[in-house]
Write a protein that holds these residues in place. Structure first.
Motif, short mmCIF file in Angstrom:
data_model
loop_
_atom_site.label_atom_id
_atom_site.label_comp_id
_atom_site.label_asym_id
_atom_site.label_seq_id
_atom_site.Cartn_x
_atom_site.Cartn_y
_atom_site.Cartn_z
N ALA A 84 85.85 -20.89 -77.64
CA ALA A 84 86.05 -22.11 -76.86
C ALA A 84 86.40 -21.72 -75.42
CB ALA A 84 87.17 -22.95 -77.47
N VAL A 85 86.17 -22.66 -74.52
CA VAL A 85 86.48 -22.44 -73.10
C VAL A 85 87.35 -23.60 -72.63
CG1 VAL A 85 85.55 -22.22 -70.77
CG2 VAL A 85 84.30 -21.25 -72.69
N ILE A 86 88.45 -23.27 -71.95
CA ILE A 86 89.31 -24.26 -71.32
C ILE A 86 89.18 -24.07 -69.81
CG2 ILE A 86 91.71 -24.95 -70.90
CD1 ILE A 86 91.01 -25.76 -73.62
N THR A 87 88.94 -25.17 -69.10
CA THR A 87 88.85 -25.10 -67.64
C THR A 87 90.25 -25.11 -67.05
OG1 THR A 87 86.76 -26.28 -67.70
CG2 THR A 87 87.90 -26.20 -65.59
N VAL A 88 90.51 -24.17 -66.16
CA VAL A 88 91.83 -23.99 -65.54
C VAL A 88 91.72 -24.28 -64.05
CG1 VAL A 88 93.67 -22.33 -65.05
CG2 VAL A 88 92.46 -22.24 -67.23
N SER A 89 92.66 -25.04 -63.52
CA SER A 89 92.75 -25.28 -62.09
C SER A 89 94.04 -24.62 -61.59
CB SER A 89 92.78 -26.78 -61.81
OG SER A 89 92.98 -27.01 -60.44
N TYR A 90 93.91 -23.84 -60.54
CA TYR A 90 95.06 -23.12 -59.99
C TYR A 90 95.03 -23.19 -58.48
CZ TYR A 90 98.08 -19.20 -58.71
OH TYR A 90 99.06 -18.41 -58.15
N THR A 91 96.16 -23.51 -57.89
CA THR A 91 96.28 -23.51 -56.43
C THR A 91 97.26 -22.42 -56.05
OG1 THR A 91 95.84 -25.87 -56.31
CG2 THR A 91 96.88 -24.86 -54.40
N GLY A 92 96.78 -21.44 -55.32
CA GLY A 92 97.60 -20.31 -54.93
C GLY A 92 96.73 -19.09 -54.75
#
Length: 158
Positions: free
Chosen positions: A81-89
């Motif tokens: 499975a793939v989980i989309t990750v959002s990261y600011t930094g």
């Protein structure tokens, strides 16, 4: 009051203060505990959006998208499975597709994992133990040993 009574009172007060201190420490730590999950775990056992979790796996190939400013979106996979990750930094220097990664944050209701911490492996021999175990259970991990770094103190791997 006798000496025996004074001693009993002192011990009782000390144990009560110790119990209160322990309770306060556990209460303060309840929000900072992060449980490890793989993408497959998140799909099979949904978590509440207020629960802090640690998501680990491999950065999926072709999923790294650099957004406006320091915002980056990428996929974390355990090959099922793939989980989309959002990261600011600022991402670690060793962050790249196909490499092991551990992110910490919260799963939004829309399925997007909003990370506030991204950790990448620090050398070619290291993968976080939780990630290696998860990949080993899936039959994907081809490393040797337990996945932990085999560097010796004083070596150049530090």
């Amino acid at each position: 009051m006798t000496r025996k009574g004074q001693r009993f009172l002192l011990i009782s007060v000390a144990l009560s203060l110790l119990a209160v201190a322990t309770g306060l420490v556990l209460f303060a730590m309840r929000d900072s505990i992060a449980f490890f999950s793989s993408p497959t775990d998140l799909y099979s056992e949904p978590v509440s959006e207020s629960q802090r979790i640690r998501l680990g796996g491999l950065v999926a190939e072709g999923t790294v998208i650099r957004g406006v400013g320091d915002t980056v979106t990428f996929g974390v996979t355990d090959t099922n499975a793939v989980i989309t990750v959002s990261y600011t930094g600022i991402l670690p220097d060793l962050f790249r597709e196909g490499q092991g990664v551990v992110t910490e944050g919260y799963l939004a209701p829309d399925g997007l994992f909003e990370a506030d911490t991204v950790l990448a492996r620090h050398d070619e021999n290291y993968m976080p133990a939780e990630v290696a175990e998860s990949l080993r259970q899936q039959g994907v991990w081809q490393g040797d040993g337990d996945g932990a770094s085999t560097a010796q103190p004083g070596s150049s791997d530090y």
